[in-house]
Write a protein that holds these residues in place. Structure first.
Motif, PDB file in Angstrom:
ATOM      1  N   TYR B 461      83.659  50.170  81.903  1.00  0.00           N
ATOM      2  CA  TYR B 461      83.787  51.828  82.361  1.00  0.00           C
ATOM      3  C   TYR B 461      82.453  52.428  81.730  1.00  0.00           C
ATOM      4  N   GLN B 462      82.139  53.160  82.589  1.00  0.00           N
ATOM      5  CA  GLN B 462      80.728  53.881  82.501  1.00  0.00           C
ATOM      6  C   GLN B 462      81.275  55.379  82.270  1.00  0.00           C
ATOM      7  N   GLY B 463      80.821  56.067  81.302  1.00  0.00           N
ATOM      8  CA  GLY B 463      80.982  57.438  81.186  1.00  0.00           C
ATOM      9  C   GLY B 463      82.482  57.941  81.170  1.00  0.00           C
ATOM     10  N   ALA B 464      83.459  57.337  80.804  1.00  0.00           N
ATOM     11  CA  ALA B 464      84.843  57.643  80.899  1.00  0.00           C
ATOM     12  C   ALA B 464      85.182  58.741  79.858  1.00  0.00           C
ATOM     13  N   HIS B 467      90.510  59.841  77.088  1.00  0.00           N
ATOM     14  CA  HIS B 467      91.838  59.735  77.674  1.00  0.00           C
ATOM     15  C   HIS B 467      92.100  59.038  78.828  1.00  0.00           C
ATOM     16  N   LEU B 468      90.957  58.659  79.583  1.00  0.00           N
ATOM     17  CA  LEU B 468      90.921  57.759  80.817  1.00  0.00           C
ATOM     18  C   LEU B 468      90.822  56.323  80.548  1.00  0.00           C
TER      19      LEU B 468
END
Lengths: 499, 499
Positions: B461-464, B467-468
């Motif tokens: 996950y990049q730059g999440a 909460h996501l």
């Protein structure tokens, strides 16, 4: 096995096989120093190498210098990875006479190099995914001799780079045969079939990657094959993101699509935007400001021209920025970015024409209605991808957004939030892979230090005396690598971690 | 897709696919509790299950009770592995505006379940490598729905075990479809071709494993296939070991060969001993004391009788303990162990007849002269093996011994010192795998907690926003799993490890 005047494939395979044991036995500091020496040698030859690359690929000097720097940083990161030793995944079960299933022996497990690796270089990254690119760096770091099948798109650069790499490794005391180049498609296939080759890696098209993966799987003794193939990298823009930063999304999209003339595996091919987005003028302006860029070769240019024409002619397609494609008198293809739009309904109706990857600077805006269930529709449109991107509002947290993220996680190796998928960071946590057809094998990555894992296999020693153990498994831990212990007398799951 | 009155393959695949997302989303304590509940349910039904297994397989009650206990311990170890969370390999790159290649985003990577796994059960371990065996335990621990293709050798046991497992998982709140059974070869093949199946595992013969591996590789979207196939498990006894403990080696060999009527993938098939070893009387005595044992089924008994006859008739073969094989009036095969001897020269000359695996209680002593270069000869005789064993003197450390160990490491997944390869410990450091044809894919193990890695793939996950992110990647770390950080401002290799 075919042999040409300049390439003795049998001798190349024999040299790689002979190098395997001594290279695997090098200690981490020696191997890391040799890899760093390769980086330094490439940097020392930067002017010469970039000039050859510019001529052979049409990529810009700035891009090529950046790519060479990236390749050298990548080599140094892998050198750090070797010294750190965490990649060896050392596990030590202490002998336990009272184990629940009866006396448990001392068992120690780590990862060892597979042996000679054949790396099929890519056309679109003449440094970072070619002779001295990530696959070569990862295999060398793992302790595997490397044979690169050079790409025909940059033959002089391939030969010169291979010379520099091999010389730097030899000067650093690494064994003869640890780094070699072969050229020619038939030669690459013959080498992939050679029993002395123990793993393959590849970056390129779906048909070529599939053919090679099949060859690797059909060998009398099959070998792992890590192919990075096609990806359309869908992007999803929510209404909230559009309202917060529509113009930045428009210019970011054009920059991402136009970079390196769109000849990137992570180029965003589809951008889902709310219908009535109003981005056309901003996109058209940004696209108009992009200068012509030469494509890598005539075959790629011709393929792009065909795909672009077919897409522009498909039912329901609206041109947002027409872009251009032309051949000059030398046969070079020159392009500017094309951005088109289509409704989600027309994309679904025209999927046979529209869904395949278009390698080059073209992207399709997919206009969806407010009530579209993207989480349900995406799996019907896309197979595996290297990336999927979500542009959401800053604090957006709707159930539909969460559902979309879950679905994208199932279809991609990397899920981005904001930003653009081009420009893959070389870091420990990077994942550049994904379900078929993004890769032939999505158990690993082809960018980032985790890529070393592709070229290793586990082996355990049971009941060995300390002096017969390899260094990383010894209790004295002479290489000071991380060792995880399952101590006697505890639950046999992981006990204490220790370095 | 074929359908029978009792099996709706399409419905089974659909149920597994529907279970994939909710099962993957279960939190580790829930999933671990469900796996422990499976173990408890199997233990609760031990009397019933062991009685069926005895009848269907001919294995002894003691062996079967031990095997059931092993399977339940295995399930609990995988439950511990799930809760520990180290298997997720969480890596977090903190965002770094000053990174050497330009601003580096926040990237977080972990391993997620592949989706439905099809597990082809083995005949020779009706518990530990069958319906509720290691492959099923590893896949459930990984968060993958399991479809077991039951082995025809113990159909009633398979059906009853599957009922118990499925009921225990359902009672523990796991989704419908998380554990299912199919039977029939054609049905297994059809299921392996189903696009909803995302990985396969198998324990059995080389021809069957190869056929299935090829099917997995030839699918429109290929999937990983982990087959554990054939192994002859060579053992090497040095002169010093012979002098120190020859009698113990003789009796240890017979025990290892005779156990479970030699129907084990780790049975020692070849034992290299110095010529003039003098072990014949001790081996013959030990073999004569072994009672008759029923073989698993008629096909295996007939195959063993044929192979044994061919080996006994091969040139240069001397009988040390003849052993026996007979069919009773019910068609059951009954055997006692056969140990033969051959000179190294005659083994090399008779390799076509002698080298293939003999599944059953037979082992070949290979008598070598003092000056034989075993490190050079071994690679000419053997392909990949699950194990290789060295019996050396207590403080022996000759260059020839070290060379032999190096060569064996290249040919086996586990190298033992002293002891015998049968009886594989279920622990974190165990490696049960090895180069082809020991396995179709030697990147992992089929015994021990590391086996969970076969059924996972990385995603980043990049730059999440926090909460996501999935729970294991959140900075708040609600599952308390090990997270490794590459902090900003340092070398981008591994920084601090933190839990």
């Amino acid at each position: 096995m075919s042999t040409t005047a300049t390439q003795d494939l049998d001798a190349i395979a024999a040299a790689a096989a002979a190098a395997a044991e001594p290279f695997a036995a090098t200690n981490p500091r020696e191997r890391a120093a040799a890899i760093v020496a390769v980086a330094a040698a490439l940097e020392g030859a930067a002017d010469e190498l970039v000039a050859i690359a510019e001529r052979e690929t049409g990529l810009s000097e700035a891009r090529l210098r950046g790519e060479l720097t990236r390749s050298c940083v990548q080599l140094r990161l892998f050198a750090d990875t070797v010294v750190d030793g965490g990649y060896l995944d050392v596990r030590i079960d202490e002998a336990d006479p009272g184990f629940v299933l009866g006396p448990r022996p001392d068992v120690r497990r780590y990862l060892i190099p597979l042996g000679p690796v054949l790396n099929f270089a890519a056309s679109n990254f003449p440094f970072a995914f070619s002779v001295a690119g990530g696959d070569s760096a990862a295999a060398l770091a793992a302790g595997c001799p490397v044979i690169v099948k050079g790409h025909s798109g940059h033959p002089e650069l391939s030969a010169r780079t291979a010379q520099i790499v091999a010389a730097a490794l030899a000067d650093a005391g690494m064994p003869h045969g640890v780094f070699q180049l072969v050229t020619g498609q038939q030669e690459g296939v013959a080498m992939l079939k050679d029993p002395r080759v123990k793993a393959g890696s590849f970056t390129g098209s779906i048909p070529a990657g599939r053919m090679l993966a099949d060859i690797a799987a059909e060998r009398p003794a099959p070998i792992p094959f890590f192919g990075e193939l096609g990806s359309v990298n869908p992007v999803f823009v929510t209404r909230a993101a559009l309202e917060e930063r529509g113009d930045a999304i428009a210019t970011g999209l054009v920059t991402s699509v136009a970079g390196s003339a769109g000849q990137l595996c992570t180029k965003p091919g589809f951008v889902f935007v709310p219908a009535g987005h109003g981005l056309d003028p901003a996109i058209a302006d940004a696209a108009a400001a992009v200068p012509e860029h030469r494509m890598l070769n005539q075959r790629i240019a011709a393929g792009f021209a065909d795909r672009r024409a077919a897409i522009l002619a498909a039912p329901g397609v609206r041109v947002v920025a027409a872009g251009s494609v032309r051949l000059d008198q030398d046969g070079h293809g020159w392009v500017t970015p094309s951005i088109v739009a289509v409704s989600l309904a027309d994309l679904i109706a025209g999927r046979a024409e529209l869904l395949d990857e278009c390698f080059g600077p073209l992207s399709i805006l997919v206009e969806y209605d407010e009530d579209a269930d993207l989480a349900a529709i995406v799996p019907t449109l896309f197979e595996g991808n290297l990336t999927a991107t979500v542009h959401a509002g800053d604090s957006e947290d709707a159930p539909a957004l969460r559902a979309l993220v879950r679905v994208l996680t199932g279809h991609a190796g990397r899920v981005l939030f904001g930003g653009w998928p081009t420009g893959v960071a070389v870091t420990p946590a990077m994942q550049h892979g994904g379900p078929w057809p993004a890769t032939t094998n999505d158990s690993s990555t082809s960018v980032g230090t985790a890529a070393i894992g592709r070229f290793l296999r586990p082996v355990a020693y049971q009941g060995a005396a300390e002096h017969l153990l390899p260094a990383p498994l010894r209790s004295a831990n002479p290489w000071n690598v991380p060792q995880r212990f399952a101590p006697a007398g505890e639950s046999a799951s992981w006990g204490s971690a220790s370095r």
